[in-house]
Design an enzyme around this catalytic site. Structure first.
Site, short mmCIF file in Angstrom:
data_model
loop_
_atom_site.label_atom_id
_atom_site.label_comp_id
_atom_site.label_asym_id
_atom_site.label_seq_id
_atom_site.Cartn_x
_atom_site.Cartn_y
_atom_site.Cartn_z
N ASP A 47 102.07 31.46 76.67
CA ASP A 47 103.20 30.60 77.04
C ASP A 47 102.69 29.30 77.65
OD1 ASP A 47 105.54 29.55 78.52
OD2 ASP A 47 106.45 31.44 77.91
N SER A 97 111.19 27.75 77.59
CA SER A 97 110.73 29.03 77.06
C SER A 97 111.88 29.89 76.55
CB SER A 97 109.95 29.80 78.13
OG SER A 97 108.75 29.13 78.44
N THR A 150 110.67 34.64 77.95
CA THR A 150 110.03 34.95 76.66
C THR A 150 110.26 36.39 76.21
OG1 THR A 150 108.41 33.19 77.01
CG2 THR A 150 107.86 34.87 75.38
N HIS A 285 102.23 24.27 84.94
CA HIS A 285 103.22 23.60 85.79
C HIS A 285 102.61 23.18 87.12
CE1 HIS A 285 106.98 23.76 83.60
NE2 HIS A 285 106.83 25.05 83.34
N HIS A 429 106.74 20.66 80.49
CA HIS A 429 106.61 20.94 79.07
C HIS A 429 106.48 19.66 78.25
CE1 HIS A 429 108.87 25.07 79.44
NE2 HIS A 429 107.84 24.95 80.27
#
Length: 469
Positions: A47, A97, A150, A285, A429
């Site tokens: 991820d 996500s 997810t 992040h 992102h």
């Protein structure tokens, strides 16, 4: 004999030894999978993995371990189909996500923040429910809460990805065979708003429940398994290395993947499972290089578990990808880049460990010592230490998705850049086309460029499961 005639047959013979050109064995393996049914599917997601993350993990592996990463090794040995995937959501070219996983799970693009719910309230049945209805065993494994976006995107539909208590309740109705990760607080009666004991609900439905590695290893073959190993997300791999308690009580992603496969591999109709390295995204992040790099390498270890099983089994499709880029880290040119990057091999803690352990009353020397302890002895200046400390008196603050205390993650990563040569473009992102690779039955049908929603139908087709649900 001319050289081109000598090589025309594709193999060379010397002294009775047949030498096969590089790539021929790989092509034979690919031909073996042609039009063959995928009895099992293992869908591997790192991820928030940007291209630079995959690249740095491979460089680290070569320089530290003396071998390529298992992911890149597939490319070197020509064993996998490789492509790119467009991961846009319904309302943004930069996905979150929840929408990303929903595009695979439900086969439709949805708005960021929702899980398999269309803009007009359409409910899209997730793919693991379809495979379960088709008679397969199904499951999810992750390093973040099992209720996180997810795993949820492959499993349920709900308007809000943050409704994790609701998602935990929905899981209790699905009859899935393996659910492993973090997220204890969403199942625990003492912490749920409705005070419902979901562990009792699962046990009454025949589940084994595990809260640590020993209980996971002891889980019986004849029962489905729910395992939550921490309150929220699991610890970063870097912090796990330095804690005997964590190592003894919380399994790695590879260990969870192995257990999940062993629990489902003997089912006559096969199994489908999703494996997620969710904290790769969390580390991106936070611009946390130790968290990012070592969790990506932990994902690579889990990938080896899946590939070893698939190579032996011969009936398993392994899909390897990411749902979006995040922070786009990379190595920056300079005469010290080699030495700087190698320094990360000696980092013993994450930036999260560093920053969460600082108090407003700490001295400048205490902060400098803590960073040096975690980061292979690097020496920051007094001014840098003072600036870090200013965030604890709330004179300054940083915002971020996984930064509720508003701690200086960005500042620390900028300070570290001088010592690591790792730079970041953001703390969020990005719209990267994601890496996509496949090994096993069905992989020969993969296109070099795919839209995220195509994966849903692709997986059903590879397993020869009719999309009738």
């Amino acid at each position: 004999m001319r050289r081109r005639d000598f090589l025309k047959g594709g193999s060379l013979a010397f002294g009775g030894l047949l030498l096969t050109p590089i790539g021929t064995k790989a092509n034979i393996i690919k031909e073996e999978f042609g039009k063959k049914k995928a009895k099992n599917i293992i869908f591997m997601v790192s991820d928030g993995m940007s291209a630079g993350t995959l690249n740095m993990a491979d460089i680290y592996s070569r320089r530290k371990l003396g071998r390529p990463s298992h992911w890149i090794s597939l490319y070197e040995d020509n064993l996998a189909q490789r492509g790119l995937m467009d991961m846009a959501s319904a309302n943004s070219i930069v996905t979150d996500s929840a929408a990303a996983s929903s595009s695979w799970g439900g086969g439709h693009r949805v708005n960021n923040g929702s899980i398999n719910i269309g803009a007009n309230g359409e409910e899209y049945l997730p793919i693991l429910q379809k495979f379960k209805k088709a008679g397969k065993k199904v499951g999810c494994v992750t390093t973040v809460p099992i209720t996180h976006a997810t795993p949820a995107g492959f499993s349920v539909f709900t308007k809000n990805r943050n409704s994790q208590e609701e998602i935990a309740s929905l899981y209790s109705e699905l009859g899935f065979d393996v659910m492993m990760g973090g997220g204890h607080k969403y199942f625990d009666a003492a912490q749920r708003k409705d005070k419902k004991d979901l562990y009792s609900v699962f046990r009454n439905k025949g589940y084994a429940v595990a809260r640590n590695k020993a209980e996971m290893n002891a889980a019986p073959q004849n029962k489905p398994l729910l395992a939550t190993f921490d309150e929220d997300g699991l610890p970063y791999s870097t912090d796990q290395f330095s804690s005997s308690f964590i190592k003894n009580n919380i399994p790695t992603l590879a260990e969870m993947t192995s257990k999940a496969i062993n629990l489902m591999k003997d089912h006559k109709e096969g199994f489908v499972m999703q494996v997620e390295a969710g904290k790769v995204d969390w580390a991106a992040h936070g611009n946390d290089i130790a968290g990012l790099l070592y969790d990506q390498l932990a994902f690579d270890d889990a990938l080896k578990v899946a590939l070893d099983f698939a190579k032996k089994d011969g009936n398993t499709l392994v899909v390897i990808t990411s749902d979006h880029g995040n922070a786009n880290p990379g190595l920056i040119y300079g005469k010290e880049v080699n030495n700087n990057f190698d320094r990360i091999q000696k980092f013993s803690q994450t930036n999260e460990w560093i920053l969460q352990g600082i108090q407003a009353s700490d001295s400048i020397s205490t902060i400098k010592d803590r960073i040096a302890q975690a980061n292979a002895g690097i020496k920051i200046t007094d001014e840098q230490a003072k600036e870090i400390l200013s965030f604890y008196s709330k004179a300054k603050r940083e915002d971020g998705i996984y930064n509720p205390r508003h701690l200086p993650f960005k500042l620390l990563s900028q300070i570290q850049q001088e010592f690591t040569s790792v730079g970041w473009i953001s703390m969020d992102h990005s719209a990267d086309y994601t890496e996509l690779a496949m090994y096993g039955p069905g992989s020969d049908q993969m296109k070099p460029f795919m839209k995220n929603t195509d994966i849903h139908t692709f997986l059903l087709k590879a397993a020869q499961v009719e999309n009738k649900f």
